[in-house]
Design an enzyme around this catalytic site. Sequence first.
Site, PDB file in Angstrom:
ATOM      1  N   LYS A 297       1.588   5.509  -4.034  1.00 16.65           N
ATOM      2  CA  LYS A 297       2.840   4.928  -3.556  1.00 16.65           C
ATOM      3  C   LYS A 297       4.062   5.646  -4.142  1.00 16.65           C
ATOM      4  CE  LYS A 297       0.854   0.302  -2.801  1.00 16.65           C
ATOM      5  NZ  LYS A 297       1.048  -1.149  -3.108  1.00 16.65           N
TER       6      LYS A 297
ATOM      7  N   TYR B  10       1.843  -3.048   6.988  1.00 16.95           N
ATOM      8  CA  TYR B  10       1.789  -4.263   6.175  1.00 16.95           C
ATOM      9  C   TYR B  10       2.023  -5.527   7.000  1.00 16.95           C
ATOM     10  CZ  TYR B  10       1.442  -1.711   1.752  1.00 16.95           C
ATOM     11  OH  TYR B  10       1.011  -0.940   0.703  1.00 16.95           O
TER      12      TYR B  10
ATOM     13  N   THR C   2      -3.400  -6.429  -8.627  1.00 14.81           N
ATOM     14  CA  THR C   2      -2.136  -6.130  -7.941  1.00 14.81           C
ATOM     15  C   THR C   2      -0.978  -6.031  -8.930  1.00 14.81           C
ATOM     16  OG1 THR C   2      -2.959  -7.378  -6.039  1.00 14.81           O
ATOM     17  CG2 THR C   2      -0.588  -6.919  -6.108  1.00 14.81           C
TER      18      THR C   2
ATOM     19  N   ASN D  21       3.366  -0.685  -7.530  1.00 14.29           N
ATOM     20  CA  ASN D  21       2.118  -0.712  -8.296  1.00 14.29           C
ATOM     21  C   ASN D  21       1.219   0.507  -8.069  1.00 14.29           C
ATOM     22  OD1 ASN D  21       1.285  -1.396  -5.765  1.00 14.29           O
ATOM     23  ND2 ASN D  21       0.371  -3.361  -6.317  1.00 14.29           N
TER      24      ASN D  21
ATOM     25  N   HIS E 109      -2.396   1.927  -3.291  1.00 13.30           N
ATOM     26  CA  HIS E 109      -2.976   0.966  -2.348  1.00 13.30           C
ATOM     27  C   HIS E 109      -4.474   1.179  -2.309  1.00 13.30           C
ATOM     28  CE1 HIS E 109      -3.608  -1.295   1.399  1.00 13.30           C
ATOM     29  NE2 HIS E 109      -4.409  -0.296   1.751  1.00 13.30           N
TER      30      HIS E 109
ATOM     31  N   GLU F  75      -6.890   1.329   8.522  1.00 11.95           N
ATOM     32  CA  GLU F  75      -5.841   1.996   7.750  1.00 11.95           C
ATOM     33  C   GLU F  75      -6.030   3.515   7.759  1.00 11.95           C
ATOM     34  OE1 GLU F  75      -5.221  -1.883   4.845  1.00 11.95           O
ATOM     35  OE2 GLU F  75      -6.080  -0.063   4.004  1.00 11.95           O
TER      36      GLU F  75
END
Length: 139
Positions: free
Chosen positions: A11, A51, A93, A114, A117, A128
């Site tokens: 991310k 999302y 998470t 975080n 994913h 995905e």
Amino acid sequence: MNGNRTFTMIKPDAVEKNYIGAILEKINSAGFTIKALKYTRLSRAEAETFYAIHKDRPFFGELVEYMISGPIVAAILEKNNAVEDFRTLIGATDPAQAAEGTIRKMYATSISANAVHGSDSDDNAAIEGGFFFAQRDIH
Ligand code: IDP
Ligand code: MG
């Protein structure tokens, strides 16, 4: 039976901090093989679609803003029991709750930023992966 593929993103926070190499090394060391890999940046519409399952959650706006704030690395990974084993490798998470040695414990900034994913099911791993990669990108 559990499948052998999962999907991940490194991310924006982890890319910004130059953790791409360290995170890919940890993924390989844990026995995952890279089947597809892409350095890219999500548009707002793409982030909202990716999302969409979270669209009614209070953090949805924050999540979308964060995910479009900079480039990401997307990848399809292969290993037996891939989805479950990758969730174990990345940790909880919230990095404050993540186990010692997990990717989120080592590299994440906050519950929103975080670091990585990881797909939560075989079905979502396929959806995905298909969101980012054509068949000709997967080897
Ligand atoms: P996961 O990534 O561990 O599967 P999800 O519950 O699917 O966690 O949430 C998707 C993403 O939304 C998280 O990785 C994180 O970036 C963000 N997120 C989840 N919960 C919160 C929250 O309470 N505040 C802010 N962002 C959150
Ligand atoms: Mg999730």
